[in-house]
Design an enzyme around this catalytic site. Structure first.
Site, PDB file in Angstrom:
ATOM      1  N   LYS A 293      21.371  -0.252  -3.083  1.00 38.80           N
ATOM      2  CA  LYS A 293      20.080   0.406  -3.248  1.00 38.80           C
ATOM      3  C   LYS A 293      19.521   0.992  -1.956  1.00 38.80           C
ATOM      4  CE  LYS A 293      17.424  -0.274  -6.556  1.00 38.80           C
ATOM      5  NZ  LYS A 293      16.885   0.770  -7.392  1.00 38.80           N
TER       6      LYS A 293
ATOM      7  N   SER B  65     -21.466 -12.375  10.626  1.00 37.85           N
ATOM      8  CA  SER B  65     -20.463 -11.301  10.639  1.00 37.85           C
ATOM      9  C   SER B  65     -19.704 -11.307  11.955  1.00 37.85           C
ATOM     10  CB  SER B  65     -21.155  -9.939  10.435  1.00 37.85           C
ATOM     11  OG  SER B  65     -22.105  -9.703  11.454  1.00 37.85           O
TER      12      SER B  65
ATOM     13  N   GLN C  30     -24.505  -5.271   5.731  1.00 38.20           N
ATOM     14  CA  GLN C  30     -23.463  -5.923   6.533  1.00 38.20           C
ATOM     15  C   GLN C  30     -22.101  -5.835   5.832  1.00 38.20           C
ATOM     16  OE1 GLN C  30     -24.480  -9.501   8.862  1.00 38.20           O
ATOM     17  NE2 GLN C  30     -22.989 -10.580   7.590  1.00 38.20           N
TER      18      GLN C  30
ATOM     19  N   TYR D 197     -33.850  -1.590   5.964  1.00 35.94           N
ATOM     20  CA  TYR D 197     -32.645  -2.405   6.147  1.00 35.94           C
ATOM     21  C   TYR D 197     -32.611  -3.567   5.159  1.00 35.94           C
ATOM     22  CZ  TYR D 197     -29.049  -5.367   8.072  1.00 35.94           C
ATOM     23  OH  TYR D 197     -27.915  -6.128   8.208  1.00 35.94           O
TER      24      TYR D 197
ATOM     25  N   THR E  60       5.637  22.512 -13.813  1.00 36.97           N
ATOM     26  CA  THR E  60       4.302  22.162 -14.318  1.00 36.97           C
ATOM     27  C   THR E  60       4.557  21.151 -15.430  1.00 36.97           C
ATOM     28  OG1 THR E  60       4.277  23.938 -15.955  1.00 36.97           O
ATOM     29  CG2 THR E  60       3.295  24.454 -13.821  1.00 36.97           C
TER      30      THR E  60
ATOM     31  N   GLU F  60       6.259   4.754  -1.570  1.00 38.76           N
ATOM     32  CA  GLU F  60       5.536   4.048  -2.637  1.00 38.76           C
ATOM     33  C   GLU F  60       4.266   3.398  -2.067  1.00 38.76           C
ATOM     34  OE1 GLU F  60       9.531   3.132  -5.280  1.00 38.76           O
ATOM     35  OE2 GLU F  60       8.697   1.547  -4.047  1.00 38.76           O
TER      36      GLU F  60
ATOM     37  N   ASN G 216      15.806   2.490  -1.426  1.00 41.06           N
ATOM     38  CA  ASN G 216      14.557   2.691  -2.165  1.00 41.06           C
ATOM     39  C   ASN G 216      13.498   3.383  -1.301  1.00 41.06           C
ATOM     40  OD1 ASN G 216      15.600   1.309  -4.401  1.00 41.06           O
ATOM     41  ND2 ASN G 216      15.016  -0.674  -3.520  1.00 41.06           N
TER      42      ASN G 216
ATOM     43  N   SER H 250      17.563  -3.330  -1.244  1.00 40.72           N
ATOM     44  CA  SER H 250      17.195  -4.419  -2.136  1.00 40.72           C
ATOM     45  C   SER H 250      17.791  -5.711  -1.596  1.00 40.72           C
ATOM     46  CB  SER H 250      17.748  -4.117  -3.534  1.00 40.72           C
ATOM     47  OG  SER H 250      17.852  -5.310  -4.274  1.00 40.72           O
TER      48      SER H 250
ATOM     49  N   ASN I  88     -31.056  -3.750  13.726  1.00 38.75           N
ATOM     50  CA  ASN I  88     -30.853  -2.747  12.669  1.00 38.75           C
ATOM     51  C   ASN I  88     -30.414  -1.394  13.234  1.00 38.75           C
ATOM     52  OD1 ASN I  88     -31.695  -4.807  11.079  1.00 38.75           O
ATOM     53  ND2 ASN I  88     -33.646  -3.894  10.447  1.00 38.75           N
TER      54      ASN I  88
END
Ligand code: ARG
Length: 489
Positions: free
Chosen positions: A282, A28, A321, A316, A156, A289, A284, A276, A111
């Site tokens: 455009k 790791s 990990q 452990y 709603t 998003e 956007n 765009s 650990n």
């Protein structure tokens, strides 16, 4: 695969079980860059404590602490190969100090070490995330304060429902984000407990002072049971759950603003829009998003984490990990999304005229008219039927006062004016008046929202204090650790 090597420090390194072909799979080290500084702090606190307890002599402790400074200066990239950052730092210390450097790992295990490092690092990240939620709330409150009178359609089922105001709408999200802040602060308080000194899971015969290492590392308390301390990862689940909940809140806010931008209710600043590559006209709402999409990452991370943790035996297991990466990824993504949402909210322009002109669309004042009739003594259910009948006669438009009167004659056999004044009906049909009439606590009337925004401001002030207190505690502990380390110079 199991030969031992001896290097010029005279240290014999056991190469047995070093991983062989699976070495890269086991390692790791690269991902552990995130906890490099955490591990050095944990090492320092542990060594200071070992010296204070007489487990390691002061000279050796001093040499190890000096080596740790050198290792930190050289950086994570300069670490020798190792299965993880803990092993690599230990090797780097032994390279500098010689075999005595190996005393650093007295009375601990990787650990308890890794569990401590994750908590040490994650608490900072969570405070950054909290700071961003507070900034978003400030932006929501600031913009809301300017728009307590800005009437807008409320929905709603995404259908026009009742008129409200921009302030009432924004405070609705501020209140949700305030609970997200609270959940993150709660999670923080359970992250900030020390597993150090629990060793592999079964404690140690050395006379360690767990309270002392906790104090030097700024933890609020010690996790008592050593098996729990080294194995527990529920703090990750709790943190990720709070993050996923917050990301879900953000996704709703982003979705609304995308829809409102589509309707021309709000203009996003160019800084929070994209164009765009082919369609030159455009603009956007890409940033929002992506804010909306971040919920997918966070929920996916939470699912990945819980699936990894599910059914793990005590204590452990190496599966762990793969657990904390989910939380680190989520805290980064969600904190960024919060920051962008705050910027988008702070810089957007609400188009009061468009909002006002559409606020009464779809006979959104119908409930207010029914309420008016009910206040005049007509049972609410009868009033509801009368207004529904008038709505049907208006064919999707807004019924006139005359239509309402005609319905009263049909249903009640009496003129509407025996119950209410013409002025009152006209006011009920007006979206701004309709909003102003709904001044119950937390309602959209400008007076009610203004009062509610004061509540929001005082909650913000107390959360800002809660954040500052936690940051100050961490800084004070870091100072104390530096002072104690310096005593070994
Ligand atoms: N890299 C490991 C982890 O992240 C550290 C603990 C290793 N412990 C062990 N018994 N192999 O969990």
């Amino acid at each position: 695969m199991s030969e031992d090597t001896s290097d010029d420090t005279g240290v014999v390194r056991r190469e047995r079980f070093s991983g062989g072909p699976a070495r890269g799979f086991l390692s790791s080290l690269a991902a552990d860059e995130r906890i490099f500084h955490a591990d050095l702090a944990v090492d320092r606190a542990h060594v200071v404590m070992l010296a204070e307890q007489g487990i390691v002599d002061d000279d050796t402790a001093g040499e190890i602490l000096q080596a740790l400074d050198d290792v930190e200066d050289a950086g994570h990239g300069a670490l020798p190969d190792g299965e993880d950052v803990h092993e690599a730092i230990e090797s780097a210390v032994i390279d500098r100090v010689g075999a005595e450097g190996g005393k650093m790992h007295t009375a601990r295990s990787r650990n308890d070490e890794v569990a401590t490092c994750i908590r040490y690092r994650l608490r900072e990240d969570v405070l950054d995330a909290v700071e961003n939620t507070i900034a978003l709330r400030e932006a929501l409150v600031d913009v809301a304060t300017e728009h307590t009178e800005t009437v807008m359609p409320g929905y709603t089922h995404l259908q026009p429902a009742q008129p409200t105001t921009v302030a009432h709408y924004l405070r609705s999200y501020e209140a949700a984000v305030a609970r997200d802040t609270a959940r993150l602060l709660d999670a923080y308080d359970r992250i900030n407990q020390s597993p150090l000194g629990s060793a592999a899971f079964a404690g140690t015969p050395f006379d360690v002072d767990r309270e002392r290492t906790a104090e030097l590392l700024g933890f609020d308390s010690v996790l008592s049971n050593s098996m729990d301390a080294s194995a527990a990862r529920d703090f990750l689940a709790e943190t990720l759950s709070a993050l996923a909940t917050h990301a879900t809140t953000l996704s709703g806010l982003a979705e609304d603003v995308i829809i409102f931008a589509n309707k021309g209710y709000v203009d996003l600043s160019d800084d929070y829009s994209s164009t765009s590559s082919i369609m030159p006209q455009k603009k956007n709402p890409d940033t929002l998003e992506l804010v909306r999409g971040t919920a997918g990452d966070a929920v996916g991370g939470l699912t990945g984490l819980l699936t990894t943790l599910k059914g793990l035996p005590r204590a452990y297991n190496r599966d762990l990990q793969r657990a904390h990466g989910h939380a680190f990824d989520a805290v980064d993504a969600v904190a960024d999304a919060t920051d962008v949402a705050a910027g988008a909210v702070a810089t957007a322009t609400w188009n009061a005229e468009v909002l006002a002109s559409e606020a009464a669309d779809g006979f959104s004042t119908a409930t207010g008219v029914a309420d008016l009739l009910a206040m005049a003594g007509i049972p609410f259910r009868t009033a509801h039927e009368m207004v529904a009948e008038a709505a049907a006669k208006a064919n999707g438009g807004n019924p006139s006062v005359a239509t309402l009167d005609a319905v009263a004659e049909e249903v009640l056999g009496a003129s509407l004016w025996e119950y209410v004044t013409r002025d009152a009906v006209e006011a009920a049909l007006d979206p701004a008046e309709s909003v102003a009439s709904r001044d119950s606590q937390g309602g959209p009337a400008p007076t009610a929202v203004a009062a509610d925004l004061e509540t929001a401001a005082s909650e913000l002030a107390s959360d800002t204090d809660a954040l500052a207190t936690r940051r100050d505690d961490l800084l004070a502990a870091a100072d104390e650790l530096r002072t104690e380390v310096a005593r070994f110079d």
